[in-house]
Design a protein around this motif. Structure first.
Motif, PDB file in Angstrom:
ATOM      1  N   ALA A   1      -5.978   0.220  -6.525  1.00 51.50           N
ATOM      2  CA  ALA A   1      -4.752  -0.237  -5.936  1.00 51.50           C
ATOM      3  C   ALA A   1      -4.468   0.674  -4.702  1.00 51.50           C
ATOM      4  CB  ALA A   1      -3.476   0.048  -6.833  1.00 51.50           C
ATOM      5  N   SER A   2      -5.269   2.005  -5.025  1.00 47.07           N
ATOM      6  CA  SER A   2      -5.066   2.537  -3.691  1.00 47.07           C
ATOM      7  C   SER A   2      -5.845   2.213  -2.380  1.00 47.07           C
ATOM      8  CB  SER A   2      -5.571   4.251  -3.789  1.00 47.07           C
ATOM      9  OG  SER A   2      -7.027   4.266  -4.373  1.00 47.07           O
ATOM     10  N   ARG A   3      -6.654   1.239  -2.483  1.00 47.26           N
ATOM     11  CA  ARG A   3      -7.551   0.736  -1.582  1.00 47.26           C
ATOM     12  C   ARG A   3      -6.398  -0.475  -0.760  1.00 47.26           C
ATOM     13  NH1 ARG A   3     -11.111  -3.807  -1.301  1.00 47.26           N
ATOM     14  NH2 ARG A   3     -10.702  -3.985  -3.774  1.00 47.26           N
TER      15      ARG A   3
ATOM     16  N   SER B   1       3.529  -1.324  -6.865  1.00 46.27           N
ATOM     17  CA  SER B   1       2.637  -1.399  -5.893  1.00 46.27           C
ATOM     18  C   SER B   1       1.197  -0.616  -6.277  1.00 46.27           C
ATOM     19  CB  SER B   1       2.794  -0.445  -4.549  1.00 46.27           C
ATOM     20  OG  SER B   1       2.697   0.921  -4.732  1.00 46.27           O
ATOM     21  N   ARG B   2       1.192  -0.136  -7.437  1.00 43.01           N
ATOM     22  CA  ARG B   2       0.106   0.745  -8.074  1.00 43.01           C
ATOM     23  C   ARG B   2      -0.160   0.019  -9.472  1.00 43.01           C
ATOM     24  NH1 ARG B   2       0.268   1.930  -3.575  1.00 43.01           N
ATOM     25  NH2 ARG B   2      -1.010   3.608  -2.615  1.00 43.01           N
ATOM     26  N   ASP B   3       0.256  -0.975  -9.719  1.00 42.64           N
ATOM     27  CA  ASP B   3       0.031  -1.734 -11.116  1.00 42.64           C
ATOM     28  C   ASP B   3      -1.362  -2.415 -10.779  1.00 42.64           C
ATOM     29  OD1 ASP B   3      -0.029  -3.472 -13.230  1.00 42.64           O
ATOM     30  OD2 ASP B   3       1.865  -4.061 -12.947  1.00 42.64           O
TER      31      ASP B   3
ATOM     32  N   TRP C   1       1.007  -1.254  -0.043  1.00 48.20           N
ATOM     33  CA  TRP C   1      -0.125  -0.027  -0.018  1.00 48.20           C
ATOM     34  C   TRP C   1       0.952   1.299  -0.060  1.00 48.20           C
ATOM     35  CZ3 TRP C   1      -2.832   2.618   4.481  1.00 48.20           C
ATOM     36  CH2 TRP C   1      -3.706   3.343   4.151  1.00 48.20           C
ATOM     37  N   TYR C   2       2.060   1.272   0.776  1.00 46.06           N
ATOM     38  CA  TYR C   2       2.751   2.415   1.090  1.00 46.06           C
ATOM     39  C   TYR C   2       4.093   1.676   1.215  1.00 46.06           C
ATOM     40  CZ  TYR C   2      -0.637   6.126   0.625  1.00 46.06           C
ATOM     41  OH  TYR C   2      -1.510   7.029   0.118  1.00 46.06           O
ATOM     42  N   PRO C   3       4.818   1.490   0.207  1.00 45.86           N
ATOM     43  CA  PRO C   3       6.132   1.053   0.180  1.00 45.86           C
ATOM     44  C   PRO C   3       7.227   1.853   1.178  1.00 45.86           C
ATOM     45  CG  PRO C   3       5.939   1.280  -2.092  1.00 45.86           C
ATOM     46  CD  PRO C   3       4.393   1.593  -1.361  1.00 45.86           C
ATOM     47  N   PRO C   4       7.765   1.468   2.222  1.00 42.22           N
ATOM     48  CA  PRO C   4       8.727   2.257   2.967  1.00 42.22           C
ATOM     49  C   PRO C   4       9.640   3.241   2.001  1.00 42.22           C
ATOM     50  CG  PRO C   4       8.472   0.036   4.137  1.00 42.22           C
ATOM     51  CD  PRO C   4       7.819   0.135   2.603  1.00 42.22           C
TER      52      PRO C   4
END
Length: 508
Positions: free
Chosen positions: A403-405, A394-396, A357-360
């Protein structure tokens, strides 16, 4: 950002002309480079970058030019990979080519050339990774089970009793645990001098060590010869990092040696290494490995746990399902432990989704090619900087619709089992430079998330009128990212487990 600061300085015209002449002497390639934005003379594509969030620029370019693209930053070839499939094909399967790092002179000038992550491929890197493997491989990481549990339990009580900044508590938890495992002593919260210095080093490193900033020294190698006053604070920071690096490399390591001589050293990575080493122990390498384990661990774990709590606030249905799974598998008065992990696949999927969701580190760490290569009819030159854009992966939408969910079910099979092991997550990198501490990170994150969900309900905080305070997923910028400060509340949902923890921690 370091790059935007330098570009705004108005470097004298004579320097620009010299650099422009250098950039015109381009190598002739036998095949076309991957498609990409057309570069300007001298600057290449540097002026088109979002310097605070370059991953957004690279992702937008990918939608125009495809999954593998070429750009030019001040004369340096960049190959941007926006596909996990291509990343595995190149960086995994052709690791003999894609195992180097770009030369980042700021890393050396700032005294951070001990940094395992940025070492060139060669003997020094192999020595570092050998020690990392010895002390952080899967079996060794599991042996710190008691430390994981004790610190995770303490985190639960801290969150339940706290009204202060969430990030401060998460970072104190990560710092205390990693310090205990690495050096054998407690971090004593955020007032621990070692942690303050590490934080300062990390923040400076974020400004000066990005590959985009590295292109400055590649284009203008004479810059490092100029007095620091020419460039203001950006260059002056390097003197501070040299001092910090020496303090952090030597002081905690030497403290362990003193404790071992006195027979008072608790178990730790450093103590284990020194106990197993012979008289020819490579202490300089171990100092670097220990410090990098600390720096890498605290950044990744703090970011991931903050993202976990943010997701639990925003997606209460996910939180409820994960807690229900724990309550079904683990007795009501017992805390979940690592032995329960195979029986808790949904919790594992939650952690998979946290990193997606939010890769570091949205751009991971850049690679450099050791020789020419060809992929899909495109030429990839030797010495090119190769970036696997974790944000684009991550947004593919082909792999992760909407993908934002935040949706952990993406990582489960039809019968409810995990599709893949956590340590294979793309956020840990690829090939021979994959994160060697991934088992360690998994154990820390899993234990903390399981403990929180087993005892606490995470919810929106309320203002003085009793109204819910809304939360949005907003993040900082830089090489590594964190959620911006947000408020939430914690409520005990299992009195038996809470009482057990308070008794174990000797708190009321």
């Amino acid at each position: 950002m370091f790059l935007s600061h330098i570009l705004a300085l108005g470097i004298p015209c004579v320097i620009a002309l010299v650099a422009a002449l250098r950039l015109t002497r381009r190598r002739i390639y036998p095949l076309p480079l991957p498609p990409g934005p057309r570069p300007l003379p001298f600057f290449g594509n540097a002026l088109e970058l979002d310097t605070k969030q370059p991953w957004l620029t690279y992702t937008a370019w990918g939608k125009i030019y495809g999954k593998i693209i070429h750009s030019n930053i001040l004369g340096t070839d960049y190959i941007i990979i926006n596909s996990a499939t291509i990343a595995r094909e190149l960086v995994d399967k052709r690791s003999a080519i894609y195992s180097d790092r770009p030369v980042i002179r700021a890393n050396e000038l700032s005294g951070m050339d001990f940094n395992t992550v940025l070492l060139p491929y060669g003997e020094t890197l192999r020595r570092h990774r050998k020690i990392f493997h010895q002390v952080l491989k899967a079996e060794a990481s599991l042996s710190y089970y008691e430390m994981y549990s004790r610190h995770a339990n303490g985190l639960v009580i801290t969150l339940l009793d706290s009204t202060n900044d969430l990030r401060e508590h998460i970072q104190a938890y990560a710092a205390s645990l990693i310090t205990a495992v690495t050096y054998g002593h407690a971090a004593q919260g955020n007032n621990y001098p070692f942690l303050a210095r590490v934080n300062e080093l990390i923040e400076i490193g974020k400004q000066i060590l990005s590959p985009e900033s590295a292109a400055i020294f590649t284009a203008f190698p004479f810059l490092e010869k100029l007095p620091t006053w020419c460039f203001g604070g950006a260059f002056a920071l390097m003197g501070r990092t040299r001092k910090l690096s020496q303090q952090l490399l030597n002081e905690p390591f030497n403290e362990v040696k003193v404790q071992m001589a006195n027979g008072t050293a608790p178990r730790s990575l450093v103590a284990d290494f020194l106990n197993q080493a012979d008289g020819n122990a490579d202490e300089d390498t171990m100092k670097a490995v220990a410090l990098m384990a600390y720096i890498g661990g605290i950044e990744t774990i703090t970011s991931a746990l903050q993202t976990f709590l943010l997701a639990m606030v925003l997606y209460p249905d996910v939180q409820a399902r994960a807690r229900a799974e724990i309550d079904q598998v683990v007795r009501h008065n017992k805390m979940p432990c690592l032995d329960d992990r195979p029986s808790l696949p949904y919790l594992g999927a939650v952690l998979h989704e946290v990193l997606r969701w939010y890769p570091p580190a949205p751009l991971g760490m850049a690679y450099a090619t050791l020789s020419d290569d060809v992929y899909g009819g495109y030429f990839i030159p030797e010495g090119a900087t190769v970036i696997v854009n974790q944000w684009a992966l991550s947004r593919d939408e082909d792999l992760f619709p909407d993908a934002s969910r935040f949706d952990p079910s993406r990582h489960l099979t039809a019968d409810g089992q995990l599709k893949d092991h956590f340590v294979n997550h793309t956020a840990f990198g690829f090939g021979r430079r994959i994160c060697p501490g991934r088992w360690f990170a998994e154990n820390i994150l899993w234990t903390a998330a399981a403990a929180v969900l087993a005892v606490l309900r995470v919810d929106h905080a309320k203002d003085s009128n009793g109204d819910r305070i809304e939360v949005k997923p907003e993040y900082t910028t830089g090489m590594s990212i964190h959620p911006k400060p947000f408020r939430c509340s914690f409520e005990s949902v299992n009195a038996a487990r809470e009482g057990q923890l308070r008794a174990m921690m000797n708190v009321k």
